[in-house]
Design a protein around this motif. Structure first.
Motif, short mmCIF file in Angstrom:
data_model
loop_
_atom_site.label_atom_id
_atom_site.label_comp_id
_atom_site.label_asym_id
_atom_site.label_seq_id
_atom_site.Cartn_x
_atom_site.Cartn_y
_atom_site.Cartn_z
N LYS A 42 51.59 40.89 101.25
CA LYS A 42 51.26 39.51 101.63
C LYS A 42 51.00 38.64 100.41
O LYS A 42 51.37 37.46 100.39
N GLU A 43 50.37 39.21 99.40
CA GLU A 43 50.11 38.44 98.19
C GLU A 43 51.41 38.17 97.42
O GLU A 43 51.60 37.09 96.87
N LEU A 44 52.29 39.17 97.39
CA LEU A 44 53.58 38.98 96.70
C LEU A 44 54.44 37.96 97.43
O LEU A 44 55.19 37.20 96.80
N LYS A 45 54.35 37.94 98.74
CA LYS A 45 55.13 37.01 99.55
C LYS A 45 54.76 35.56 99.23
O LYS A 45 55.58 34.64 99.40
N ALA A 46 53.58 35.35 98.69
CA ALA A 46 53.12 33.98 98.38
C ALA A 46 53.85 33.39 97.17
O ALA A 46 53.66 32.22 96.84
N ALA A 47 54.67 34.19 96.49
CA ALA A 47 55.42 33.69 95.34
C ALA A 47 56.30 32.52 95.76
O ALA A 47 56.99 32.57 96.77
N SER A 48 56.29 31.48 94.97
CA SER A 48 57.04 30.27 95.33
C SER A 48 58.51 30.40 94.93
O SER A 48 58.83 30.84 93.81
N PRO A 49 59.44 30.02 95.83
CA PRO A 49 60.86 30.05 95.49
C PRO A 49 61.21 29.13 94.31
O PRO A 49 62.24 29.32 93.66
N VAL A 50 60.34 28.15 94.06
CA VAL A 50 60.59 27.23 92.93
C VAL A 50 60.60 28.00 91.61
O VAL A 50 61.22 27.55 90.62
N THR A 51 59.96 29.16 91.57
CA THR A 51 59.92 29.96 90.34
C THR A 51 61.33 30.36 89.91
O THR A 51 61.59 30.54 88.71
N LEU A 52 62.24 30.49 90.87
CA LEU A 52 63.61 30.90 90.54
C LEU A 52 64.35 29.84 89.75
O LEU A 52 65.26 30.17 88.97
N THR A 53 64.00 28.59 89.94
CA THR A 53 64.76 27.50 89.31
C THR A 53 64.75 27.56 87.79
O THR A 53 65.82 27.58 87.17
N PRO A 54 63.57 27.60 87.14
CA PRO A 54 63.61 27.66 85.66
C PRO A 54 64.24 28.94 85.13
O PRO A 54 64.95 28.91 84.12
N LEU A 55 64.01 30.07 85.83
CA LEU A 55 64.63 31.32 85.39
C LEU A 55 66.15 31.25 85.48
O LEU A 55 66.87 31.66 84.56
N ALA A 56 66.65 30.71 86.59
CA ALA A 56 68.10 30.59 86.78
C ALA A 56 68.71 29.63 85.76
O ALA A 56 69.81 29.88 85.24
N VAL A 57 68.01 28.55 85.47
CA VAL A 57 68.52 27.58 84.50
C VAL A 57 68.60 28.20 83.11
O VAL A 57 69.60 28.03 82.39
N ILE A 58 67.57 28.92 82.72
CA ILE A 58 67.56 29.56 81.40
C ILE A 58 68.71 30.57 81.30
O ILE A 58 69.44 30.61 80.30
#
Length: 258
Positions: A42-58
């Protein structure tokens, strides 16, 4: 390890890269599946999908930068080989205007240089061991032959000057292709790509940790896309290597020396 992978055929490189990416994906999926049964899910599920954006851009910027450099090197490799072959061919043609003994010596020297390329230079570039310390004796002898006589006619003087320029151009082109054969994607750059890939896979697994079907599909799609990019980078990384998309010394075989 990298040299061994890049020395394989296109099919071998493709199988290795896809196998590595899929194994890595399955490991992350398995770890996420185990964690999904625990309260921490449940705590891991709270990760925001927005986190993928900077990683994908880099990751995208890094892949774009490396791809641009790799394909530029491929174009440069073809250009250097063409320049050297053209210069050698020009020297052979200009030899007709030189005295017979100089003409025969010049053609024999160029023939020895072509054999040197086939038997020494090209294999050394394929192994990544070519260096500028090895002086091509054929070209130095050709230059010595051109300078060994005093022109008796204006036509001979012009042919001597242009033949000398052609040999110098061949030396410059060989120096450029030798340097280019040592250029490749550094191991640290491959490591950064893999680390970024792992971070994105882990983030995807966290976001879809409560839905294994969605997690498996998303992980598979992403790992396939990255694997395709890595295959393209690896097969074009070293244009003078033994594996992947490589150049053969066929252009030099067209320099006919009678």
């Amino acid at each position: 390890m990298l040299h061994w992978v890049e020395s394989q055929s296109i099919l071998g490189i493709t199988l290795f890269i896809f196998g590595f990416c899929y194994v890595l994906t399955m490991v992350i999926f398995g770890a996420a599946a185990i964690l999904s049964r625990r309260a921490v899910a449940k705590e891991l599920k709270a990760a925001s999908p927005v986190t993928l954006t900077p990683l994908a851009v880099i990751l995208a910027l890094l892949l774009a930068f490396l791809s641009s450099r790799v394909w530029t090197n491929v174009d440069r490799a073809g250009g250097y080989v063409g320049q050297e072959a053209s210069a050698l061919r020009q020297a052979v043609l200009l030899a007709d205007a030189l005295p017979p003994d100089v003409r025969n010596s010049l053609r024999e020297s160029i023939k020895r240089h072509l054999q040197f390329i086939e038997t020494h230079d090209w294999p050394a570039m394929g192994r990544g061991e070519a260096n500028l310390q090895v002086i091509p004796g054929g070209l130095t002898d050709a230059m010595a032959a051109i300078l060994s006589f005093t022109p008796a006619q204006p036509a001979q003087q012009l042919a001597q000057e242009r033949a000398l320029v052609a040999i110098e151009q061949a030396l410059d082109a060989r120096r450029d292709r030798t340097r280019l054969s040592q250029v490749q994607i550094a191991p640290v750059q491959w490591i950064v790509i893999i680390v970024l890939m792992v971070l994105i896979l882990v983030t995807i697994a966290m976001i879809h940790i409560d839905n294994r079907t969605a997690m498996a599909a998303t992980l598979s799609i992403f790992s396939t896309a990255v694997a395709l990019c890595l295959v393209l980078l690896m097969i074009y990384d070293r244009p003078f290597a033994f594996g992947g998309v490589t150049m053969a010394p066929t252009t030099f075989r067209e320099v006919a020396v009678e």
